[in-house]
Design a protein around this motif. Structure first.
Motif, PDB file in Angstrom:
ATOM      1  N   TYR A  35       4.806   4.304  -7.314  1.00  0.00           N
ATOM      2  CA  TYR A  35       3.669   3.366  -7.232  1.00  0.00           C
ATOM      3  C   TYR A  35       2.627   3.651  -8.310  1.00  0.00           C
ATOM      4  CZ  TYR A  35       0.619   6.954  -5.395  1.00  0.00           C
ATOM      5  OH  TYR A  35      -0.125   8.080  -5.289  1.00  0.00           O
ATOM      6  N   LYS A  36       2.622   4.885  -8.826  1.00  0.00           N
ATOM      7  CA  LYS A  36       1.533   5.310  -9.720  1.00  0.00           C
ATOM      8  C   LYS A  36       1.496   4.552 -11.041  1.00  0.00           C
ATOM      9  CE  LYS A  36       1.089  10.001  -7.937  1.00  0.00           C
ATOM     10  NZ  LYS A  36       1.399  11.424  -8.182  1.00  0.00           N
ATOM     11  N   ASP A  58       6.463   8.735  -5.956  1.00  0.00           N
ATOM     12  CA  ASP A  58       5.547   8.653  -7.101  1.00  0.00           C
ATOM     13  C   ASP A  58       5.580   7.330  -7.859  1.00  0.00           C
ATOM     14  OD1 ASP A  58       4.300  11.034  -6.837  1.00  0.00           O
ATOM     15  OD2 ASP A  58       5.622  12.132  -8.222  1.00  0.00           O
ATOM     16  N   GLU A 110       0.819  -1.226   0.000  1.00  0.00           N
ATOM     17  CA  GLU A 110       0.000   0.000   0.000  1.00  0.00           C
ATOM     18  C   GLU A 110       0.846   1.267   0.000  1.00  0.00           C
ATOM     19  OE1 GLU A 110      -3.222  -0.481  -0.232  1.00  0.00           O
ATOM     20  OE2 GLU A 110      -2.870  -2.654  -0.052  1.00  0.00           O
ATOM     21  N   CYS A 111       2.160   1.115  -0.149  1.00  0.00           N
ATOM     22  CA  CYS A 111       3.044   2.279  -0.016  1.00  0.00           C
ATOM     23  C   CYS A 111       2.842   3.304  -1.134  1.00  0.00           C
ATOM     24  CB  CYS A 111       4.512   1.836   0.014  1.00  0.00           C
ATOM     25  SG  CYS A 111       5.656   3.213   0.299  1.00  0.00           S
ATOM     26  N   ARG A 112       2.796   4.554  -0.726  1.00  0.00           N
ATOM     27  CA  ARG A 112       2.747   5.675  -1.661  1.00  0.00           C
ATOM     28  C   ARG A 112       3.800   6.700  -1.270  1.00  0.00           C
ATOM     29  NH1 ARG A 112      -3.204   6.842  -3.596  1.00  0.00           N
ATOM     30  NH2 ARG A 112      -3.723   4.747  -4.242  1.00  0.00           N
TER      31      ARG A 112
END
Ligand code: URA
Ligand code: SF4
Length: 209
Positions: A38-39, A36, A31-33
């Protein structure tokens, strides 16, 4: 105003649960954000291997195209090369913990192909809390950094890989062995020579376990 993830303060830290075991860390990393990356990537690719039983941890750069799709570390061309080199050095892959400095695939899209792009220093630093947690739960006797990105993550941005390959250094209470990235061997002009040098590094590092 909250700062954007691309600012200097980009960090996974707020996504890292405190004092948790590997499985909880892996779920949280999904769930790491923290930056940038992860986008555009498909999923977080967390490290894997026997926890606490791994005397050896190896750290690559970031997942590649295959790893991004499968969600597993080193399953593409670099992974196949690594498997061959480990085999030649007498190191069992299932006895080591394998991970990456950066947990999401960074790429540029060219037509249908996704071309690997080197992560920025800020992205490596943003992702470092996950690697620190992996080090905390796995407690390896030796951490082998594969290539400059991983080396600089743990040894600082001025670290010169070519001056130290095959050596074990100490930093932050860690014993850090240094070698090249398997992708560099895959791409090498003189493949045989590059492969043999990589295996020689791994053999030398294995002796220091
Ligand atoms: N390259 C890496 O650094 N890590 C992987 O998992 C795959 C390719
Ligand atoms: Fe989080 Fe690392 Fe992915 Fe950035 S690359 S979003 S810090 S897991």
């Amino acid at each position: 105003m909250p700062s954007s993830p691309t600012s200097r303060t980009a960090s996974a830290a707020q996504f890292v649960p405190e004092g948790k075991g590997w499985a909880a860390l892996r779920s949280a990393a999904a769930e790491c954000r923290g930056c940038d990356l992860y986008k555009d990537a498909t999923q977080t690719v967390f490290g894997e291997g026997p926890i606490r039983a791994s005397r050896l941890m190896m750290v690559g750069e970031q997942p590649g195209d295959r790893e991004d799709v499968e969600g597993r570390v080193f399953v593409g061309p670099a992974g196949r090369l690594l498997d061959k080199a480990l085999d030649a050095a007498g190191i069992a892959r299932d006895e080591l913990y394998l991970t990456n400095a950066v947990k999401h695939f960074k790429f540029t899209q060219r037509g249908k192909r996704r071309i690997h792009e080197q992560p920025r220093r800020s992205e490596v630093l943003a992702c470092l809390p996950w690697l620190r947690e992996e080090l905390r739960v796995v407690k390896p006797r030796l951490v082998v950094v594969l290539g400059a990105v991983a080396a600089k993550a743990l040894l600082g941005s001025s670290f010169k890989l070519t001056e130290h390959r095959g050596q074990v250094l100490e930093a932050d209470g860690l014993r850090i062995g240094v070698t090249v990235h398997p992708s560099a061997v895959v791409r090498a002009e003189n493949f045989t020579e590059a492969f043999e040098a990589f295996v020689a590094d791994l053999k030398a590092l294995k002796k220091q376990l």
